[in-house]
Scaffold this motif. Structure first.
Motif, PDB file in Angstrom:
ATOM      1  N   ALA A 137     -49.673 -54.174 -26.705  1.00 54.47           N
ATOM      2  CA  ALA A 137     -48.241 -53.861 -26.707  1.00 54.47           C
ATOM      3  C   ALA A 137     -47.949 -52.715 -27.664  1.00 54.47           C
ATOM      4  O   ALA A 137     -47.167 -51.816 -27.356  1.00 54.47           O
ATOM      5  N   SER A 138     -48.605 -52.729 -28.835  1.00 58.29           N
ATOM      6  CA  SER A 138     -48.381 -51.663 -29.810  1.00 58.29           C
ATOM      7  C   SER A 138     -48.808 -50.317 -29.253  1.00 58.29           C
ATOM      8  O   SER A 138     -48.128 -49.314 -29.436  1.00 58.29           O
ATOM      9  N   LYS A 139     -49.956 -50.296 -28.581  1.00 55.24           N
ATOM     10  CA  LYS A 139     -50.447 -49.042 -28.007  1.00 55.24           C
ATOM     11  C   LYS A 139     -49.429 -48.489 -27.032  1.00 55.24           C
ATOM     12  O   LYS A 139     -49.087 -47.305 -27.072  1.00 55.24           O
ATOM     13  N   ALA A 140     -48.923 -49.363 -26.152  1.00 56.96           N
ATOM     14  CA  ALA A 140     -47.959 -48.919 -25.152  1.00 56.96           C
ATOM     15  C   ALA A 140     -46.700 -48.389 -25.824  1.00 56.96           C
ATOM     16  O   ALA A 140     -46.182 -47.326 -25.460  1.00 56.96           O
ATOM     17  N   MET A 141     -46.205 -49.097 -26.834  1.00 55.55           N
ATOM     18  CA  MET A 141     -44.969 -48.667 -27.492  1.00 55.55           C
ATOM     19  C   MET A 141     -45.178 -47.367 -28.266  1.00 55.55           C
ATOM     20  O   MET A 141     -44.306 -46.506 -28.284  1.00 55.55           O
ATOM     21  N   ASN A 142     -46.339 -47.248 -28.901  1.00 60.45           N
ATOM     22  CA  ASN A 142     -46.638 -46.006 -29.617  1.00 60.45           C
ATOM     23  C   ASN A 142     -46.588 -44.825 -28.661  1.00 60.45           C
ATOM     24  O   ASN A 142     -46.052 -43.772 -28.975  1.00 60.45           O
ATOM     25  N   ARG A 143     -47.158 -45.036 -27.466  1.00 60.42           N
ATOM     26  CA  ARG A 143     -47.219 -43.946 -26.507  1.00 60.42           C
ATOM     27  C   ARG A 143     -45.819 -43.581 -26.015  1.00 60.42           C
ATOM     28  O   ARG A 143     -45.456 -42.421 -25.936  1.00 60.42           O
ATOM     29  N   LEU A 144     -45.023 -44.607 -25.724  1.00 57.88           N
ATOM     30  CA  LEU A 144     -43.658 -44.370 -25.242  1.00 57.88           C
ATOM     31  C   LEU A 144     -42.843 -43.619 -26.296  1.00 57.88           C
ATOM     32  O   LEU A 144     -42.189 -42.619 -26.003  1.00 57.88           O
ATOM     33  N   ARG A 145     -42.910 -44.097 -27.539  1.00 57.87           N
ATOM     34  CA  ARG A 145     -42.154 -43.461 -28.618  1.00 57.87           C
ATOM     35  C   ARG A 145     -42.595 -42.007 -28.791  1.00 57.87           C
ATOM     36  O   ARG A 145     -41.782 -41.109 -28.969  1.00 57.87           O
ATOM     37  N   GLU A 146     -43.909 -41.795 -28.686  1.00 56.84           N
ATOM     38  CA  GLU A 146     -44.463 -40.445 -28.821  1.00 56.84           C
ATOM     39  C   GLU A 146     -43.849 -39.507 -27.775  1.00 56.84           C
ATOM     40  O   GLU A 146     -43.568 -38.352 -28.045  1.00 56.84           O
ATOM     41  N   ARG A 147     -43.619 -40.033 -26.586  1.00 57.49           N
ATOM     42  CA  ARG A 147     -43.118 -39.199 -25.485  1.00 57.49           C
ATOM     43  C   ARG A 147     -41.646 -38.910 -25.604  1.00 57.49           C
ATOM     44  O   ARG A 147     -41.187 -37.840 -25.221  1.00 57.49           O
ATOM     45  N   ILE A 148     -40.860 -39.881 -26.044  1.00 58.54           N
ATOM     46  CA  ILE A 148     -39.416 -39.667 -25.948  1.00 58.54           C
ATOM     47  C   ILE A 148     -38.715 -39.492 -27.289  1.00 58.54           C
ATOM     48  O   ILE A 148     -37.514 -39.344 -27.333  1.00 58.54           O
ATOM     49  N   THR A 149     -39.433 -39.510 -28.386  1.00 61.31           N
ATOM     50  CA  THR A 149     -38.802 -39.118 -29.644  1.00 61.31           C
ATOM     51  C   THR A 149     -39.630 -37.992 -30.244  1.00 61.31           C
ATOM     52  O   THR A 149     -40.705 -37.677 -29.759  1.00 61.31           O
ATOM     53  N   ARG A 150     -39.117 -37.414 -31.320  1.00 62.24           N
ATOM     54  CA  ARG A 150     -39.874 -36.322 -31.939  1.00 62.24           C
ATOM     55  C   ARG A 150     -40.728 -36.839 -33.088  1.00 62.24           C
ATOM     56  O   ARG A 150     -41.225 -36.071 -33.901  1.00 62.24           O
ATOM     57  N   ILE A 151     -40.862 -38.151 -33.141  1.00 64.57           N
ATOM     58  CA  ILE A 151     -41.607 -38.735 -34.258  1.00 64.57           C
ATOM     59  C   ILE A 151     -43.077 -38.843 -33.906  1.00 64.57           C
ATOM     60  O   ILE A 151     -43.448 -39.461 -32.912  1.00 64.57           O
ATOM     61  N   ARG A 152     -43.892 -38.181 -34.712  1.00 63.76           N
ATOM     62  CA  ARG A 152     -45.334 -38.132 -34.433  1.00 63.76           C
ATOM     63  C   ARG A 152     -46.065 -39.003 -35.432  1.00 63.76           C
ATOM     64  O   ARG A 152     -46.287 -38.600 -36.565  1.00 63.76           O
ATOM     65  N   MET A 153     -46.406 -40.204 -35.023  1.00 60.29           N
ATOM     66  CA  MET A 153     -47.271 -40.999 -35.891  1.00 60.29           C
ATOM     67  C   MET A 153     -48.192 -41.854 -35.042  1.00 60.29           C
ATOM     68  O   MET A 153     -47.838 -42.258 -33.937  1.00 60.29           O
ATOM     69  N   THR A 154     -49.386 -42.076 -35.571  1.00 62.80           N
ATOM     70  CA  THR A 154     -50.397 -42.747 -34.777  1.00 62.80           C
ATOM     71  C   THR A 154     -50.140 -44.242 -34.692  1.00 62.80           C
ATOM     72  O   THR A 154     -50.359 -44.861 -33.658  1.00 62.80           O
ATOM     73  N   ASP A 155     -49.643 -44.812 -35.791  1.00 63.59           N
ATOM     74  CA  ASP A 155     -49.564 -46.272 -35.860  1.00 63.59           C
ATOM     75  C   ASP A 155     -48.232 -46.673 -36.473  1.00 63.59           C
ATOM     76  O   ASP A 155     -48.120 -46.905 -37.659  1.00 63.59           O
ATOM     77  N   GLN A 156     -47.210 -46.748 -35.621  1.00 62.08           N
ATOM     78  CA  GLN A 156     -45.868 -46.980 -36.155  1.00 62.08           C
ATOM     79  C   GLN A 156     -45.710 -48.346 -36.810  1.00 62.08           C
ATOM     80  O   GLN A 156     -44.852 -48.548 -37.648  1.00 62.08           O
ATOM     81  N   GLY A 157     -46.569 -49.293 -36.413  1.00 60.53           N
ATOM     82  CA  GLY A 157     -46.404 -50.642 -36.932  1.00 60.53           C
ATOM     83  C   GLY A 157     -47.003 -50.848 -38.311  1.00 60.53           C
ATOM     84  O   GLY A 157     -46.762 -51.867 -38.939  1.00 60.53           O
ATOM     85  N   CYS A 158     -47.785 -49.892 -38.781  1.00 57.79           N
ATOM     86  CA  CYS A 158     -48.436 -50.078 -40.077  1.00 57.79           C
ATOM     87  C   CYS A 158     -47.427 -49.856 -41.195  1.00 57.79           C
ATOM     88  O   CYS A 158     -46.821 -48.808 -41.300  1.00 57.79           O
ATOM     89  N   MET A 159     -47.268 -50.867 -42.031  1.00 58.16           N
ATOM     90  CA  MET A 159     -46.262 -50.778 -43.085  1.00 58.16           C
ATOM     91  C   MET A 159     -46.834 -50.224 -44.373  1.00 58.16           C
ATOM     92  O   MET A 159     -46.098 -49.987 -45.322  1.00 58.16           O
ATOM     93  N   LEU A 160     -48.141 -50.061 -44.438  1.00 55.28           N
ATOM     94  CA  LEU A 160     -48.736 -49.489 -45.644  1.00 55.28           C
ATOM     95  C   LEU A 160     -48.521 -47.983 -45.604  1.00 55.28           C
ATOM     96  O   LEU A 160     -49.233 -47.259 -44.905  1.00 55.28           O
ATOM     97  N   ARG A 161     -47.489 -47.529 -46.320  1.00 53.54           N
ATOM     98  CA  ARG A 161     -47.079 -46.127 -46.278  1.00 53.54           C
ATOM     99  C   ARG A 161     -46.585 -45.681 -47.634  1.00 53.54           C
ATOM    100  O   ARG A 161     -46.119 -46.499 -48.416  1.00 53.54           O
ATOM    101  N   ALA A 162     -46.660 -44.393 -47.873  1.00 49.95           N
ATOM    102  CA  ALA A 162     -46.173 -43.854 -49.139  1.00 49.95           C
ATOM    103  C   ALA A 162     -45.108 -42.796 -48.877  1.00 49.95           C
ATOM    104  O   ALA A 162     -45.214 -42.017 -47.924  1.00 49.95           O
ATOM    105  N   TYR A 163     -44.082 -42.801 -49.704  1.00 52.84           N
ATOM    106  CA  TYR A 163     -42.959 -41.878 -49.558  1.00 52.84           C
ATOM    107  C   TYR A 163     -42.672 -41.219 -50.904  1.00 52.84           C
ATOM    108  O   TYR A 163     -42.816 -41.844 -51.956  1.00 52.84           O
ATOM    109  N   SER A 164     -42.235 -39.968 -50.841  1.00 54.73           N
ATOM    110  CA  SER A 164     -41.785 -39.337 -52.080  1.00 54.73           C
ATOM    111  C   SER A 164     -40.440 -39.941 -52.474  1.00 54.73           C
ATOM    112  O   SER A 164     -39.746 -40.534 -51.648  1.00 54.73           O
ATOM    113  N   ARG A 165     -40.090 -39.773 -53.732  1.00 51.29           N
ATOM    114  CA  ARG A 165     -38.798 -40.278 -54.223  1.00 51.29           C
ATOM    115  C   ARG A 165     -37.634 -39.749 -53.377  1.00 51.29           C
ATOM    116  O   ARG A 165     -36.727 -40.475 -53.013  1.00 51.29           O
TER     117      ARG A 165
END
Ligand code: UDP
Ligand code: MG
Length: 322
Positions: A137-165
């Motif tokens: 399901a994640s693979k399918a959703m990743n692919r759909l999101r990749e096609r119809i939004t401008r957000i480019r990320m390989t694994d949207q479900g992964c919560m281990l992420r770092a952000y600048s302040r």
């Protein structure tokens, strides 16, 4: 004044009493090993088990490096992360799950990518330890999101992420009611990157995302970041009209000139079935419009996204002892 720490780790917690002791035991040593100043911000998302008590104990053990935000009810993982962004003060902010599916030892990799100049670093779970259904399901959703939004990320479900302040602050300042933090933050990033991180099976407790909640979350992701679904409906409508017109011209022509083919049309033309198909599409389209209207409705009500019962933290100014 206390110096802001170099790193804040934001962790939403909902009914995780079984995981928290192990999390504390692994997280703090892993952060100590980084050799920088840090704070861990836990958000208790209205847990109904002993999570809040465990978080308080941990705060009492390490008040120098721990803050706990206590919600008064369950508002969801992503609102909890927003609250964490609002209450953390680190120069860099790392998010992760409380269930130890994201190994705390991997934080160093994210920070290394930030040292290389990236302001947003997403984790990618190369070897994902979830059920095959979730992975598919994640693979399918990743692919759909990749096609119809401008957000480019390989694994949207992964919560281990770092952000600048700056990005964390922009997310906290976004007044969107329902949102998907990794995607929202991505829209603010100027130089995003990804690194592979390990993933573990949930050690204890169970997932808070049954199928229904997953579908809701993904609807939110799509409708929150794209108008393509609405536009697809206009396209589909135009296509149906054009096809109907062409068919009409064809049918009239055939009645005038090719009467011997009498009966052929009936084989392929079943108005009831076709009508049901169209009705299905119409209902789907209506529901889709409802999704957007619902978002607008939530937004105009402008209710607070969550309510905080208490924040456990050391006072900013230590009281002077006499
Ligand atoms: N979580 C939360 N509020 C919720 C649901 C989940 O704060 O309403 C937290 C949960 O405690 C965990 C993280 O969000 O730290 C991810 O949840 P979970 O592990 O259940 O999701 P999964 O790994 O199955 O996608
Ligand atoms: Mg999990």
């Amino acid at each position: 004044m206390q110096e802001p720490p170099q790193l804040s780790v934001v962790i939403p917690v909902y009914n995780e009493e079984a995981s928290l002791p192990d999390l504390f035991a692994r997280l703090y040593p892993a952060l100590d090993a980084l050799g920088l100043s840090y704070e861990v911000v836990f958000i208790n998302d209205g847990s109904r088990d002993r999570s809040a008590a465990l978080l308080r104990e941990q705060w009492e053990r390490r008040p120098d490096a721990t803050r706990v935000v206590l919600f008064n009810a369950n508002y969801g993982q992503h609102p909890a992360i927003v609250a964490g962004f609002e209450h953390c003060r680190g120069e860099r902010v790392v998010t992760m799950d409380a269930d130890l599916q994201n190994p705390p030892e991997e934080i160093a990799k994210l920070l290394a990518a930030m040292d290389a100049g990236h302001d947003y670093v997403g984790g990618v779970r190369r070897q994902r330890e979830d059920s095959w259904f979730r992975r598919l399901a994640s693979k399918a959703m990743n692919r759909l999101r990749e096609r119809i939004t401008r957000i480019r990320m390989t694994d949207q479900g992964c919560m281990l992420r770092a952000y600048s302040r700056e990005i964390a602050a922009a997310v906290a300042a976004s007044r969107e009611v329902s949102t998907f933090i990794p995607a929202l933050a991505y829209t603010f990033a100027s130089n995003p990157a990804e690194v592979d991180v390990a993933h573990a099976e949930r050690a204890a407790g169970k997932s808070h995302y049954p199928l229904y909640k997953l579908i809701r979350l993904n609807f939110d992701l799509i409708t929150g970041f794209s108008l393509v679904p609405l536009q697809l409906f206009s396209m589909f409508g135009m296509f149906v009209s054009a096809a109907a017109l062409a068919t009409y011209i064809g049918v009239i022509g055939y009645r005038l000139f090719f009467a011997p083919w009498e009966g052929m049309a009936e084989v392929f033309w079943d108005r009831d079935i076709l009508a049901f198909f169209l009705i299905g599409m119409l209902l789907f389209g209506l529901g889709l419009i409802g999704e957007y209207v619902g978002r607008i409705y939530q937004q105009v009500r402008a209710r607070p996204r969550y309510m905080i019962r208490a924040v456990l933290e050391r006072p900013a100014e230590e009281p002077v002892e006499r």
